[in-house]
Design an enzyme around this catalytic site. Structure first.
Site, PDB file in Angstrom:
ATOM      1  N   HIS A 206       0.859  -1.193   0.000  1.00 15.96           N
ATOM      2  CA  HIS A 206       0.000   0.000   0.000  1.00 15.96           C
ATOM      3  C   HIS A 206       0.893   1.241   0.000  1.00 15.96           C
ATOM      4  CE1 HIS A 206      -2.876   3.003   1.351  1.00 15.96           C
ATOM      5  NE2 HIS A 206      -3.828   2.169   0.966  1.00 15.96           N
TER       6      HIS A 206
ATOM      7  N   GLU B 247      -3.865   2.666  -7.090  1.00 14.64           N
ATOM      8  CA  GLU B 247      -4.257   3.821  -6.268  1.00 14.64           C
ATOM      9  C   GLU B 247      -3.254   4.958  -6.475  1.00 14.64           C
ATOM     10  OE1 GLU B 247      -6.691   2.387  -2.498  1.00 14.64           O
ATOM     11  OE2 GLU B 247      -4.567   2.644  -2.077  1.00 14.64           O
TER      12      GLU B 247
HETATM   13  O1  G3P Z   1      -6.574   1.570   0.701  1.00 14.21           O
HETATM   14  C1  G3P Z   1      -7.568   2.455   0.337  1.00 14.21           C
HETATM   15  C2  G3P Z   1      -7.073   3.798   0.155  1.00 14.21           C
HETATM   16  O2  G3P Z   1      -5.744   4.068   0.191  1.00 14.21           O
HETATM   17  C3  G3P Z   1      -7.962   4.791  -0.418  1.00 14.21           C
HETATM   18  O3  G3P Z   1      -8.252   5.627   0.643  1.00 14.21           O
HETATM   19  O4  G3P Z   1      -9.563   7.243   1.859  1.00 14.21           O
HETATM   20  O5  G3P Z   1      -9.045   7.613  -0.554  1.00 14.21           O
HETATM   21  O6  G3P Z   1     -10.670   5.840   0.121  1.00 14.21           O
HETATM   22  P1  G3P Z   1      -9.450   6.633   0.490  1.00 14.21           P
END
Ligand code: G3P
Length: 212
Positions: free
Chosen positions: A87, A135
């Site tokens: 992550h 992400e």
């Molecule tokens: O692991 C999920 C993440 O990093 C996304 O976070 O708060 O943008 O949904 P968020």
């Protein structure tokens, strides 16, 4: 099946006494099996009580002198059969990702390996990942979703994953059903979400509105 993964991170709303009450709130009839919840590593024992938990991290080592490491074997003994890895908030060197993927394959353990961009998505696929979660770090925790902000990147990431037989989840800034629907239309197999659920006034309602 479109997958929803909720990462509890280490927000105050999900730590200490709050973990169990939050997990109870998130338990619902839509839960299984498309919902997974990534708990902090100090809460993996809850895998005996809640069916759909995964860990936020796992190490590649096995039994032995490995102070502070988290063993797949140990997670499995608590009923936890999967984990996030790499992550953005817990980056891992590439050789370690590779050895963790190899070990997970041996133990039938399900890794969701995070990538920050297309190059890393490809690199992780080449290592044999079965599920990659794209992400973009700059959108994590914000209100502009990856689906709205990076649709073309999602399409390309889906293509890369498909060419290696892997599935792509997308995450960062996901807050609405529209974000989820766009992600699915772009070819994603699921979402990874945190603040939109964990920090919502009503986490149960927030989660339900994201599950499609
Ligand atoms: O692991 C999920 C993440 O990093 C996304 O976070 O708060 O943008 O949904 P968020």
């Amino acid at each position: 099946m479109f997958q929803t993964v909720v990462n509890l991170k280490t927000y105050s709303e999900s730590m200490g006494q709050n973990t169990v009450s939050l997990l109870r709130k998130l338990r619902n009839e839509k839960s299984s099996p498309s919902l997974k919840i990534a708990v902090p590593v100090t809460r993996v024992h809850l895998g005996k009580e809640f069916e759909n938990l995964i860990s936020q991290h796992v190490d590649s080592v096995s039994f032995g002198a490995h102070t502070g490491h988290i063993l797949m074997e140990d997670l499995i003994s608590f009923g936890i059969k999967g984990s996030l890895l790499n992550h953005s908030e817990k980056r891992i060197p590439k050789p370690i990702i590779k050895s963790t993927i190899a070990k997970a394959a041996e133990l039938d353990f399900n890794l969701i390996i995070c990538s920050k961009d297309l190059d890393e998505t490809k690199e992780i696929c080449q290592m044999g990942a079965t599920v990659v979660a794209y992400e973009p770090p700059e959108l994590i925790g914000g209100d502009i979703s990856v689906a709205i902000s990076k649709p073309h990147i999602i399409e390309q990431a889906v293509e890369i994953c498909q060419s290696y037989g892997a599935r792509l989840l997308v995450g960062a800034g996901i807050k609405t059903k529209k974000d989820v629907e766009i992600s699915r239309e772009l070819g994603a197999s699921g979402i990874l979400v945190s603040s939109g659920v964990v920090k919502a006034k009503d986490p149960f309602y927030a989660l339900n509105s994201l599950m499609i």
